[in-house]
Motif scaffolding. Structure first.
Motif, PDB file in Angstrom:
ATOM      1  N   THR A 108       0.816  -1.220   0.000  1.00 23.57           N
ATOM      2  CA  THR A 108       0.000   0.000   0.000  1.00 23.57           C
ATOM      3  C   THR A 108       0.848   1.269   0.000  1.00 23.57           C
ATOM      4  O   THR A 108       0.300   2.363  -0.127  1.00 23.57           O
ATOM      5  CB  THR A 108      -0.929   0.017   1.229  1.00 23.57           C
ATOM      6  OG1 THR A 108      -0.133  -0.031   2.425  1.00 23.57           O
ATOM      7  CG2 THR A 108      -1.876  -1.171   1.210  1.00 23.57           C
ATOM      8  N   GLY A 109       2.152   1.146   0.144  1.00 27.80           N
ATOM      9  CA  GLY A 109       3.011   2.332   0.119  1.00 27.80           C
ATOM     10  C   GLY A 109       4.417   2.016   0.567  1.00 27.80           C
ATOM     11  O   GLY A 109       4.658   0.998   1.218  1.00 27.80           O
ATOM     12  N   ILE A 110       5.339   2.900   0.209  1.00 28.54           N
ATOM     13  CA  ILE A 110       6.740   2.746   0.587  1.00 28.54           C
ATOM     14  C   ILE A 110       7.256   4.076   1.124  1.00 28.54           C
ATOM     15  O   ILE A 110       6.999   5.135   0.544  1.00 28.54           O
ATOM     16  CB  ILE A 110       7.608   2.303  -0.611  1.00 28.54           C
ATOM     17  CG1 ILE A 110       7.162   0.940  -1.130  1.00 28.54           C
ATOM     18  CG2 ILE A 110       9.084   2.237  -0.202  1.00 28.54           C
ATOM     19  CD1 ILE A 110       7.922   0.472  -2.361  1.00 28.54           C
ATOM     20  N   ASP A 111       7.954   4.014   2.235  1.00 26.60           N
ATOM     21  CA  ASP A 111       8.590   5.195   2.810  1.00 26.60           C
ATOM     22  C   ASP A 111      10.095   4.944   2.817  1.00 26.60           C
ATOM     23  O   ASP A 111      10.575   4.038   3.496  1.00 26.60           O
ATOM     24  CB  ASP A 111       8.071   5.421   4.236  1.00 26.60           C
ATOM     25  CG  ASP A 111       8.621   6.701   4.860  1.00 26.60           C
ATOM     26  OD1 ASP A 111       9.452   7.364   4.210  1.00 26.60           O
ATOM     27  OD2 ASP A 111       8.218   7.038   5.988  1.00 26.60           O
ATOM     28  N   ASP A 112      10.830   5.741   2.050  1.00 32.54           N
ATOM     29  CA  ASP A 112      12.282   5.527   1.962  1.00 32.54           C
ATOM     30  C   ASP A 112      13.036   6.108   3.152  1.00 32.54           C
ATOM     31  O   ASP A 112      14.265   5.977   3.256  1.00 32.54           O
ATOM     32  CB  ASP A 112      12.842   6.092   0.655  1.00 32.54           C
ATOM     33  CG  ASP A 112      12.617   7.603   0.533  1.00 32.54           C
ATOM     34  OD1 ASP A 112      12.138   8.226   1.501  1.00 32.54           O
ATOM     35  OD2 ASP A 112      12.916   8.149  -0.544  1.00 32.54           O
ATOM     36  N   GLY A 113      12.311   6.743   4.075  1.00 29.93           N
ATOM     37  CA  GLY A 113      12.941   7.283   5.272  1.00 29.93           C
ATOM     38  C   GLY A 113      13.787   8.517   5.032  1.00 29.93           C
ATOM     39  O   GLY A 113      14.552   8.935   5.913  1.00 29.93           O
ATOM     40  N   LYS A 114      13.660   9.149   3.863  1.00 25.34           N
ATOM     41  CA  LYS A 114      14.485  10.313   3.533  1.00 25.34           C
ATOM     42  C   LYS A 114      13.655  11.575   3.329  1.00 25.34           C
ATOM     43  O   LYS A 114      14.150  12.558   2.775  1.00 25.34           O
ATOM     44  CB  LYS A 114      15.295  10.020   2.269  1.00 25.34           C
ATOM     45  CG  LYS A 114      16.263   8.852   2.404  1.00 25.34           C
ATOM     46  CD  LYS A 114      17.009   8.608   1.103  1.00 25.34           C
ATOM     47  CE  LYS A 114      17.953   7.418   1.229  1.00 25.34           C
ATOM     48  NZ  LYS A 114      18.688   7.147  -0.038  1.00 25.34           N
ATOM     49  N   GLY A 115      12.417  11.544   3.773  1.00 25.12           N
ATOM     50  CA  GLY A 115      11.525  12.664   3.532  1.00 25.12           C
ATOM     51  C   GLY A 115      11.618  13.757   4.581  1.00 25.12           C
ATOM     52  O   GLY A 115      12.661  13.979   5.208  1.00 25.12           O
ATOM     53  N   PHE A 116      10.500  14.429   4.788  1.00 22.34           N
ATOM     54  CA  PHE A 116      10.417  15.602   5.657  1.00 22.34           C
ATOM     55  C   PHE A 116      10.901  15.313   7.072  1.00 22.34           C
ATOM     56  O   PHE A 116      11.681  16.085   7.655  1.00 22.34           O
ATOM     57  CB  PHE A 116       8.970  16.103   5.682  1.00 22.34           C
ATOM     58  CG  PHE A 116       8.715  17.194   6.679  1.00 22.34           C
ATOM     59  CD1 PHE A 116       9.108  18.504   6.413  1.00 22.34           C
ATOM     60  CD2 PHE A 116       8.084  16.912   7.877  1.00 22.34           C
ATOM     61  CE1 PHE A 116       8.878  19.516   7.336  1.00 22.34           C
ATOM     62  CE2 PHE A 116       7.860  17.918   8.808  1.00 22.34           C
ATOM     63  CZ  PHE A 116       8.248  19.222   8.536  1.00 22.34           C
ATOM     64  N   PHE A 117      10.462  14.192   7.643  1.00 22.30           N
ATOM     65  CA  PHE A 117      10.786  13.921   9.042  1.00 22.30           C
ATOM     66  C   PHE A 117      12.242  13.514   9.241  1.00 22.30           C
ATOM     67  O   PHE A 117      12.805  13.739  10.315  1.00 22.30           O
ATOM     68  CB  PHE A 117       9.842  12.863   9.608  1.00 22.30           C
ATOM     69  CG  PHE A 117       8.467  13.396   9.876  1.00 22.30           C
ATOM     70  CD1 PHE A 117       8.211  14.157  11.003  1.00 22.30           C
ATOM     71  CD2 PHE A 117       7.432  13.180   8.982  1.00 22.30           C
ATOM     72  CE1 PHE A 117       6.956  14.680  11.249  1.00 22.30           C
ATOM     73  CE2 PHE A 117       6.173  13.699   9.209  1.00 22.30           C
ATOM     74  CZ  PHE A 117       5.927  14.455  10.346  1.00 22.30           C
ATOM     75  N   MET A 118      12.861  12.931   8.227  1.00 18.65           N
ATOM     76  CA  MET A 118      14.292  12.674   8.325  1.00 18.65           C
ATOM     77  C   MET A 118      15.058  13.987   8.336  1.00 18.65           C
ATOM     78  O   MET A 118      16.036  14.150   9.075  1.00 18.65           O
ATOM     79  CB  MET A 118      14.749  11.796   7.162  1.00 18.65           C
ATOM     80  CG  MET A 118      16.256  11.538   7.156  1.00 18.65           C
ATOM     81  SD  MET A 118      16.898  10.855   8.710  1.00 18.65           S
ATOM     82  CE  MET A 118      16.215   9.192   8.624  1.00 18.65           C
ATOM     83  N   LYS A 119      14.602  14.957   7.545  1.00 22.61           N
ATOM     84  CA  LYS A 119      15.236  16.281   7.553  1.00 22.61           C
ATOM     85  C   LYS A 119      15.044  16.952   8.911  1.00 22.61           C
ATOM     86  O   LYS A 119      15.951  17.624   9.426  1.00 22.61           O
ATOM     87  CB  LYS A 119      14.666  17.149   6.434  1.00 22.61           C
ATOM     88  CG  LYS A 119      15.108  16.744   5.039  1.00 22.61           C
ATOM     89  CD  LYS A 119      14.568  17.707   3.997  1.00 22.61           C
ATOM     90  CE  LYS A 119      15.124  17.400   2.605  1.00 22.61           C
ATOM     91  NZ  LYS A 119      14.753  16.051   2.144  1.00 22.61           N
ATOM     92  N   MET A 120      13.853  16.789   9.493  1.00 21.63           N
ATOM     93  CA  MET A 120      13.596  17.345  10.814  1.00 21.63           C
ATOM     94  C   MET A 120      14.506  16.708  11.867  1.00 21.63           C
ATOM     95  O   MET A 120      15.011  17.386  12.768  1.00 21.63           O
ATOM     96  CB  MET A 120      12.120  17.124  11.215  1.00 21.63           C
ATOM     97  CG  MET A 120      11.126  17.997  10.469  1.00 21.63           C
ATOM     98  SD  MET A 120      11.321  19.774  10.779  1.00 21.63           S
ATOM     99  CE  MET A 120      12.193  20.264   9.291  1.00 21.63           C
ATOM    100  N   MET A 121      14.733  15.408  11.761  1.00 20.88           N
ATOM    101  CA  MET A 121      15.606  14.737  12.716  1.00 20.88           C
ATOM    102  C   MET A 121      17.051  15.202  12.550  1.00 20.88           C
ATOM    103  O   MET A 121      17.767  15.431  13.531  1.00 20.88           O
ATOM    104  CB  MET A 121      15.530  13.219  12.560  1.00 20.88           C
ATOM    105  CG  MET A 121      16.216  12.481  13.709  1.00 20.88           C
ATOM    106  SD  MET A 121      16.338  10.706  13.454  1.00 20.88           S
ATOM    107  CE  MET A 121      17.692  10.635  12.287  1.00 20.88           C
TER     108      MET A 121
END
Length: 216
Positions: A108-121
């Motif tokens: 149903t979806g894939i999150d590569d872990g490099k999006g907005f919240f990785m930048k926030m971290m």
């Protein structure tokens, strides 16, 4: 003595205030990461229809392997006791995951872990500096660490300044006046609100240092 602590409180707050504000704001955003992602991408986290019993993890991983490119390796699976939730397949990379319907085996979806919240971290932990896996010195990590250490000093000096001379002053410093003008309201919010938040902020600062200094 209070004059000394007032100078410490003010002159440390001015240069380090912006960094502390960035760390606090990004930390607050990260607290609600799951809730925000579920609101933005409901199809990733929730199934449209509950259909009997979920498939076994082995069957689901096999089904996912047929749908994903051969270059993507599945490291594990995270199941949920909530029948309305999808399962998560753990992929290589920090926070990378693939979401799969436990009843149909459909991705149903894939999150590569490099999006907005990785930048926030990265902003929260290292001010967007690169993470040094070998433990070598990193400017971003050091600045965040020393700013957090300074925050502890600011909080402690603020408590020394806040400490009242008598009971009458104590009564005023525990209240926030809302009808005495905007300046007075902001002053009381800082003085009284700061006192009420001091213990929590001090705990957050002292525990946060764990991620910045190995010696700590």
């Amino acid at each position: 003595m209070k004059k000394f602590f007032t100078k410490v409180h003010v002159w440390l707050s001015i240069p380090f205030g912006i960094i502390i504000a960035i760390v606090c704001l990004t930390g607050a955003i990260l607290v609600f990461e799951t809730e925000i992602l579920e609101l933005c991408y409901p199809s990733r986290y929730f199934v449209k229809e509950v259909k009997g019993e979920p498939l076994s993890p082995a069957v689901l991983m096999d089904a996912a392997g047929q749908q994903l490119p051969d270059s993507i390796k599945i490291n594990g699976i995270r199941v949920s006791s909530d029948p309305k939730r999808t399962y998560q397949l753990i992929l290589p990379g920090k926070k990378a995951a693939c979401f799969i319907n436990p009843y149909t085996g459909e991705i149903t979806g894939i999150d590569d872990g490099k999006g907005f919240f990785m930048k926030m971290m990265r902003l929260h932990r290292w001010l967007l500096d690169e993470y040094k896996r070998d433990g070598s010195f990193a400017w971003g990590k050091a600045i965040v660490g020393y700013s957090t250490l300074v925050l502890a000093v600011i909080i402690i000096s603020g408590l020394v300044i806040w400490y009242p001379r008598n009971k009458k002053v104590l009564k005023n410093r525990l209240k926030i006046k809302t009808k005495a003008g905007g300046f007075r309201f902001l002053y009381d919010l800082h003085v009284s609100g700061g006192f009420y938040a001091a213990l929590l902020l001090l705990v957050l600062a002292l525990t946060g240092l764990t991620w910045s200094f190995g010696w700590y």
